[in-house]
Design a protein around this motif. Structure first.
Motif, PDB file in Angstrom:
ATOM      1  N   ALA A 170       0.832  -1.207   0.000  1.00 44.55           N
ATOM      2  CA  ALA A 170       0.000   0.000   0.000  1.00 44.55           C
ATOM      3  C   ALA A 170       0.862   1.251   0.000  1.00 44.55           C
ATOM      4  O   ALA A 170       0.495   2.269  -0.612  1.00 44.55           O
ATOM      5  N   ALA A 378      -7.187   0.140   1.661  1.00 44.38           N
ATOM      6  CA  ALA A 378      -6.240   0.613   2.665  1.00 44.38           C
ATOM      7  C   ALA A 378      -5.795   2.049   2.397  1.00 44.38           C
ATOM      8  O   ALA A 378      -5.792   2.891   3.305  1.00 44.38           O
ATOM      9  N   SER A 394      -3.825   0.160   6.217  1.00 36.32           N
ATOM     10  CA  SER A 394      -3.543  -1.265   6.057  1.00 36.32           C
ATOM     11  C   SER A 394      -3.781  -2.021   7.359  1.00 36.32           C
ATOM     12  O   SER A 394      -4.332  -3.132   7.355  1.00 36.32           O
TER      13      SER A 394
END
Length: 440
Positions: A170, A378, A394
């Motif tokens: 992410a 996320a 996340s």
């Protein structure tokens, strides 16, 4: 030769070499699939029926001398008896089909009986060459029933571990969006790339897993540089809009996914090392050394990137490009070089995350498909373009999808993350750490 043409050719040579290297590795993967498929003997079609008989009324003592009868689809019977350890194993020739496995209750020792008298005969459809374990519970049920609250510590641990690993991927996705504005739908395939490369070096070439992981990260960085040099930088210089560039990333996603499927044969594979590590109990949580190493390496990687972005000259240049590329260029910052480094770091992080996710998801061409929406959730929950937002988002998503299995089936656990994404977009579109005046 014209000097300019000679310069262009010299600049193209590294890109061509990198392309040949990556294609060579992918062709290595297809050779793995071919050799693995051909390793299984084609003429061994018999089935194996096995199990262990234990009497819970006598402290799970093995039950010896019990006859087991297996009937194949043709009506032929094959018999066997449990040994001194209560184990039985019966080979059934043929090509599979519906097998009936019956426990002869007349051969049970005196004073013992099946827990459920109606379960003395079990059936199962077997594929050719398949083995199966059949369970015949004997004696009273003395199992301790686990409540859903007993699962909370383990689920919380699993969610945090998954969130930390996913935070690396992410973070790379958020960095690319922050500097270029591109929503890269092919980012999930970069995760898959890392897992496949680690599998190639570890399971095929037999290298230690640590070395395979390091090589996967290095080649992931090479892939990031290659795709930026060959694809994204030319599109940016031509003034291609963000919508068109996003569509290109969708096309790249499907191309890479089908390419991975072609080379791997669509199988789910496992690494050669650390697949089933032994764990130990810590306050009701099953902890393994492998998980602790994964969490430690992930945290170190995230801290190194975040500290570099906040305290180094490159980090300040990256944040300047994210805020205003034109103004950053006017102050002497090489915008192309900064964005290229962002692609290199972001792809390397995605590859490292893919290596670690290969343990929980299995090494398969579908890894990117499984994690892509979770990565988007996320970064959107945390705030698009926000480094710390990607980390926090996340962790939230990781814990949410694991804890949601307390109330919904595990097959639907990802739906909770997507529901949270919808709520965040409705209530706070910029995310938890995003800025209202500019998303990111």
């Amino acid at each position: 030769m014209h000097p300019r043409l000679d310069s262009v050719r010299r600049h193209r040579r590294p890109a061509v070499r990198a392309a040949l290297l990556l294609m060579g590795l992918l062709f290595g993967l297809v050779s793995v699939g071919t050799s693995t498929a051909s390793a299984a003997p084609a003429d061994d079609q018999s089935n194996t029926v096995s199990g262990t008989l234990r009497n819970t009324a006598e402290g799970n003592a093995p039950v010896e001398g019990v006859e087991i009868i297996v009937t194949n689809p043709a009506g032929e019977e094959y018999r066997g008896n449990s040994d001194a350890d209560g184990k039985f194993s019966i080979e059934v020739p043929g090509e599979g089909g519906l097998l009936k496995v019956q426990l002869n209750e007349d051969t049970l020792p005196e004073g013992t009986s099946l827990r459920d008298a109606d379960k003395s005969e079990l059936t199962r459809v077997m594929n050719p060459g398949q083995s199966a374990v059949f369970i015949f519970p004997i004696g009273p049920d003395d199992r301790q029933v686990e409540t859903k609250w007993d699962r909370v510590p383990q689920l919380l641990y699993n969610g945090l571990l998954f969130g930390i690993v996913m935070a690396m991927a992410a973070l790379g996705l958020s960095m690319v969006f922050g500097t270029t504005g591109l929503t890269n739908f092919a980012h999930g395939e970069l995760v898959t790339f890392g897992a496949l490369i680690a599998f190639f070096f570890n399971s095929t070439l037999g290298l230690p897993f640590a070395v395979a992981t390091l090589l996967a990260v290095v080649l992931g960085a090479v892939l990031g540089w290659f795709q930026h040099t060959v694809l994204w930088r030319p599109l940016r210089h031509r003034g291609t809009g963000l919508i068109a560039t996003m569509i290109v990333s969708i096309g790249l996603m499907f191309f890479l996914r089908n390419l991975f499927q072609y080379f791997t044969g669509g199988r789910t594979m496992n690494y050669a090392d650390h697949v089933t590590p032994s764990g130990y109990d810590v306050m009701g949580i099953n902890v393994t050394t492998r998980d602790l190493v994964i969490a430690g390496v992930s945290i170190v990687a995230i801290l190194c990137v975040t500290l570099a972005l906040s305290r180094t000259r490159l980090g300040r240049a990256t944040r300047a490009v994210a805020d205003n590329p034109a103004l950053a260029s006017s102050t002497g910052i090489n915008v192309d070089r900064v964005i290229g480094l962002v692609w290199i770091i972001g792809t390397a992080l995605a590859s490292l995350a893919g290596v670690f996710l290969g343990f929980s998801l299995g090494v398969t061409f579908q890894m990117g498909q499984l994690v892509l929406l979770l990565l988007f959730a996320a970064v959107c929950v945390g705030g698009l373009g926000s480094v710390w937002g990607a980390l926090i988002g996340s962790l939230i998503i990781g814990v949410l999808i694991e804890m949601s299995t307390l109330v919904i089936p595990s097959d639907l656990k990802n739906a909770g993350a997507l529901l949270l994404l919808i709520l965040i977009l409705l209530v706070r579109p910029q995310g938890l750490l995003g800025r209202r005046e500019r998303i990111g």
